[in-house]
Motif scaffolding. Structure first.
Motif, PDB file in Angstrom:
ATOM      1  N   LEU A 130       0.816  -1.218   0.000  1.00  0.00           N
ATOM      2  CA  LEU A 130       0.000   0.000   0.000  1.00  0.00           C
ATOM      3  C   LEU A 130       0.848   1.266   0.000  1.00  0.00           C
ATOM      4  N   ALA A 131       1.958   1.244   0.718  1.00  0.00           N
ATOM      5  CA  ALA A 131       2.816   2.435   0.755  1.00  0.00           C
ATOM      6  C   ALA A 131       3.301   2.791  -0.647  1.00  0.00           C
ATOM      7  N   ASP A 132       3.686   1.780  -1.425  1.00  0.00           N
ATOM      8  CA  ASP A 132       4.113   2.029  -2.807  1.00  0.00           C
ATOM      9  C   ASP A 132       2.960   2.568  -3.649  1.00  0.00           C
ATOM     10  N   PHE A 133       1.760   2.070  -3.397  1.00  0.00           N
ATOM     11  CA  PHE A 133       0.560   2.526  -4.107  1.00  0.00           C
ATOM     12  C   PHE A 133       0.350   4.022  -3.885  1.00  0.00           C
ATOM     13  N   PHE A 134       0.456   4.472  -2.644  1.00  0.00           N
ATOM     14  CA  PHE A 134       0.270   5.894  -2.359  1.00  0.00           C
ATOM     15  C   PHE A 134       1.465   6.715  -2.839  1.00  0.00           C
ATOM     16  N   ALA A 135       2.658   6.153  -2.750  1.00  0.00           N
ATOM     17  CA  ALA A 135       3.842   6.868  -3.225  1.00  0.00           C
ATOM     18  C   ALA A 135       3.742   7.170  -4.714  1.00  0.00           C
ATOM     19  N   ALA A 136       3.215   6.215  -5.486  1.00  0.00           N
ATOM     20  CA  ALA A 136       3.089   6.409  -6.934  1.00  0.00           C
ATOM     21  C   ALA A 136       2.151   7.566  -7.251  1.00  0.00           C
ATOM     22  N   GLN A 137       1.133   7.752  -6.441  1.00  0.00           N
ATOM     23  CA  GLN A 137       0.177   8.833  -6.687  1.00  0.00           C
ATOM     24  C   GLN A 137       0.779  10.197  -6.376  1.00  0.00           C
ATOM     25  N   GLU A 138       1.491  10.282  -5.270  1.00  0.00           N
ATOM     26  CA  GLU A 138       2.143  11.553  -4.952  1.00  0.00           C
ATOM     27  C   GLU A 138       3.235  11.859  -5.970  1.00  0.00           C
ATOM     28  N   ARG A 139       3.987  10.827  -6.371  1.00  0.00           N
ATOM     29  CA  ARG A 139       5.070  11.006  -7.339  1.00  0.00           C
ATOM     30  C   ARG A 139       4.529  11.475  -8.696  1.00  0.00           C
ATOM     31  N   ALA A 140       3.300  11.072  -9.026  1.00  0.00           N
ATOM     32  CA  ALA A 140       2.684  11.483 -10.289  1.00  0.00           C
ATOM     33  C   ALA A 140       2.227  12.935 -10.271  1.00  0.00           C
ATOM     34  N   GLY A 141       2.320  13.587  -9.103  1.00  0.00           N
ATOM     35  CA  GLY A 141       1.999  14.998  -9.011  1.00  0.00           C
ATOM     36  C   GLY A 141       0.590  15.324  -8.578  1.00  0.00           C
ATOM     37  N   ALA A 142      -0.163  14.334  -8.105  1.00  0.00           N
ATOM     38  CA  ALA A 142      -1.547  14.570  -7.699  1.00  0.00           C
ATOM     39  C   ALA A 142      -1.619  15.412  -6.422  1.00  0.00           C
ATOM     40  N   SER A 143      -2.739  16.089  -6.260  1.00  0.00           N
ATOM     41  CA  SER A 143      -2.977  16.872  -5.048  1.00  0.00           C
ATOM     42  C   SER A 143      -3.546  16.028  -3.927  1.00  0.00           C
ATOM     43  N   GLY A 144      -4.098  14.866  -4.280  1.00  0.00           N
ATOM     44  CA  GLY A 144      -4.665  14.028  -3.239  1.00  0.00           C
ATOM     45  C   GLY A 144      -5.343  12.798  -3.803  1.00  0.00           C
ATOM     46  N   CYS A 145      -5.997  12.042  -2.920  1.00  0.00           N
ATOM     47  CA  CYS A 145      -6.675  10.805  -3.317  1.00  0.00           C
ATOM     48  C   CYS A 145      -7.849  10.526  -2.405  1.00  0.00           C
ATOM     49  N   PHE A 146      -8.805   9.757  -2.935  1.00  0.00           N
ATOM     50  CA  PHE A 146      -9.969   9.269  -2.190  1.00  0.00           C
ATOM     51  C   PHE A 146     -10.159   7.809  -2.584  1.00  0.00           C
ATOM     52  N   HIS A 147      -9.808   6.895  -1.708  1.00  0.00           N
ATOM     53  CA  HIS A 147      -9.916   5.476  -2.027  1.00  0.00           C
ATOM     54  C   HIS A 147     -10.943   4.820  -1.095  1.00  0.00           C
ATOM     55  N   PHE A 148     -12.060   4.426  -1.691  1.00  0.00           N
ATOM     56  CA  PHE A 148     -13.171   3.847  -0.935  1.00  0.00           C
ATOM     57  C   PHE A 148     -13.026   2.325  -0.877  1.00  0.00           C
ATOM     58  N   ASP A 149     -13.288   1.783   0.311  1.00  0.00           N
ATOM     59  CA  ASP A 149     -13.275   0.329   0.455  1.00  0.00           C
ATOM     60  C   ASP A 149     -14.170  -0.069   1.622  1.00  0.00           C
ATOM     61  N   VAL A 150     -14.348  -1.377   1.759  1.00  0.00           N
ATOM     62  CA  VAL A 150     -15.211  -1.912   2.819  1.00  0.00           C
ATOM     63  C   VAL A 150     -14.687  -1.480   4.178  1.00  0.00           C
ATOM     64  N   ALA A 151     -15.589  -1.064   5.050  1.00  0.00           N
ATOM     65  CA  ALA A 151     -15.217  -0.710   6.418  1.00  0.00           C
ATOM     66  C   ALA A 151     -15.205  -1.976   7.268  1.00  0.00           C
ATOM     67  N   PRO A 152     -14.065  -2.330   7.879  1.00  0.00           N
ATOM     68  CA  PRO A 152     -13.976  -3.585   8.652  1.00  0.00           C
ATOM     69  C   PRO A 152     -14.544  -3.437  10.063  1.00  0.00           C
ATOM     70  N   THR A 153     -15.863  -3.366  10.157  1.00  0.00           N
ATOM     71  CA  THR A 153     -16.523  -3.236  11.450  1.00  0.00           C
ATOM     72  C   THR A 153     -16.785  -4.611  12.047  1.00  0.00           C
ATOM     73  N   ALA A 154     -17.347  -4.619  13.242  1.00  0.00           N
ATOM     74  CA  ALA A 154     -17.628  -5.880  13.933  1.00  0.00           C
ATOM     75  C   ALA A 154     -18.646  -6.728  13.184  1.00  0.00           C
ATOM     76  N   ILE A 155     -19.548  -6.085  12.445  1.00  0.00           N
ATOM     77  CA  ILE A 155     -20.594  -6.846  11.756  1.00  0.00           C
ATOM     78  C   ILE A 155     -20.258  -7.114  10.291  1.00  0.00           C
ATOM     79  N   THR A 156     -19.099  -6.654   9.829  1.00  0.00           N
ATOM     80  CA  THR A 156     -18.756  -6.800   8.407  1.00  0.00           C
ATOM     81  C   THR A 156     -18.766  -8.251   7.930  1.00  0.00           C
ATOM     82  N   PRO A 157     -18.136  -9.198   8.641  1.00  0.00           N
ATOM     83  CA  PRO A 157     -18.118 -10.576   8.116  1.00  0.00           C
ATOM     84  C   PRO A 157     -19.514 -11.158   7.916  1.00  0.00           C
TER      85      PRO A 157
END
Length: 303
Positions: free
Chosen positions: A186-213
């Protein structure tokens, strides 16, 4: 349980039946995938992988893509049901309004391009915002283009590496992508985005709550018809990264960004927290972004 152990315990077949590099698609030897799954005790997963047709030693690419296409069509229905386009827009539009000049949004691993098409249909990001959907799988992109044509939408889709486009991205987004990465990657994933010159990111994914499974199992049993979609949908929820893993990855990879969490796990009722984003922004944007969010800023946290 370590992150890698969790991924071995909950394999996603969509990661195993196709293989892409930045420039080409590689054949996948079916016997190797099935043997690995069986060795790890995943007999049901191995049995499901074995239903994909083979061409010689390898999975038939057309059949694998057909399975993935059916699964992504079901994912699109899920996105419609949870109003994912509206969820993303309410957080992304305030940032777009702050930024000077034309803005380019790149949707990483866009699949069928649901968000790209939703933005085009609603014009919810403004006239000066360009949205590009990027994926390695050309079959999914062809289907995305066909859907855009049928809906009479002007959309842009590109096959390849989202971080090596001719057009620089202002902001990167994704939906249900980051759980496919190990915490180490994941660190490399975010590094690639900053290196590409982006101002930011929004990455949506499943929230791992107690009831998620349980919630993931119940929902996918009730709503998904494609066996691979059921299988991977449940496993993806079990592989979702905790908040601290995502925050640490932004800090380690995009060292010039500030990590933010919207609806951090534990701050909202678990049943309402279905998909939540990890956000990374250039530090000088953070205070203004919070002001632009208005009342929603109460659900934003700076870990």
């Amino acid at each position: 349980m370590s992150d890698r152990d969790r991924r071995r315990r909950y394999p996603e077949l969509s990661d195993l039946i196709v293989d892409f590099t930045a420039t080409e698609r590689l054949p996948v030897r079916a016997a190797d995938v099935i043997a690995t799954l069986e060795a790890d005790g995943h007999r049901r997963s191995a049995k499901l992988a074995a239903t994909i047709r083979q061409r010689g030693e390898f999975f038939d690419e057309a059949d694998a893509d057909a399975v993935l296409l059916r699964s992504h069509l079901e994912l699109q229905r899920l996105a419609e049901e949870i109003q994912h386009g509206q969820r993303v827009t309410r957080l992304l539009r305030p940032l777009v309004d702050m930024l000077d000049g034309p803005v380019t949004i790149v949707d990483v691993g866009c699949g069928l391009g649901y968000l790209v098409r939703w933005f085009a249909a609603t014009r919810s990001l403004g006239a000066d915002t360009r949205v590009i959907g990027v994926d390695f799988n050309r079959t999914l992109l062809d289907a995305a283009r066909a859907l855009a044509d049928a809906e009479q939408l002007d959309c842009e889709f590109v096959a390849g590496d989202a971080f090596a486009l001719d057009q620089a991205a202002t902001v990167y987004i994704s939906s249900g992508v980051i759980h496919h990465f190990t915490s180490d990657d994941l660190a490399d994933f975010f590094a690639a985005q900053e290196r590409a010159g982006a101002s930011g990111c929004f990455h949506f994914d499943v929230a791992p709550t107690a009831i998620t499974p349980f919630g993931a199992w119940l929902f996918h049993r009730a709503r998904m018809r494609e066996p691979l979609a059921r299988h991977d949908g449940v496993h993806s929820a079990l592989r979702a990264h905790d908040d601290d893993v995502l925050v640490d990855a932004v800090r380690a990879g995009a060292t010039g960004w500030t990590p933010l969490l919207f609806d951090a796990v534990g701050r909202r009722m678990a049943v309402l927290n279905v998909m939540r984003p990890i956000i990374g922004l250039r530090p000088e944007l953070v205070d203004a972004y919070e002001r632009e969010l208005g009342p929603l800023a109460t659900r934003l946290s700076r870990p």
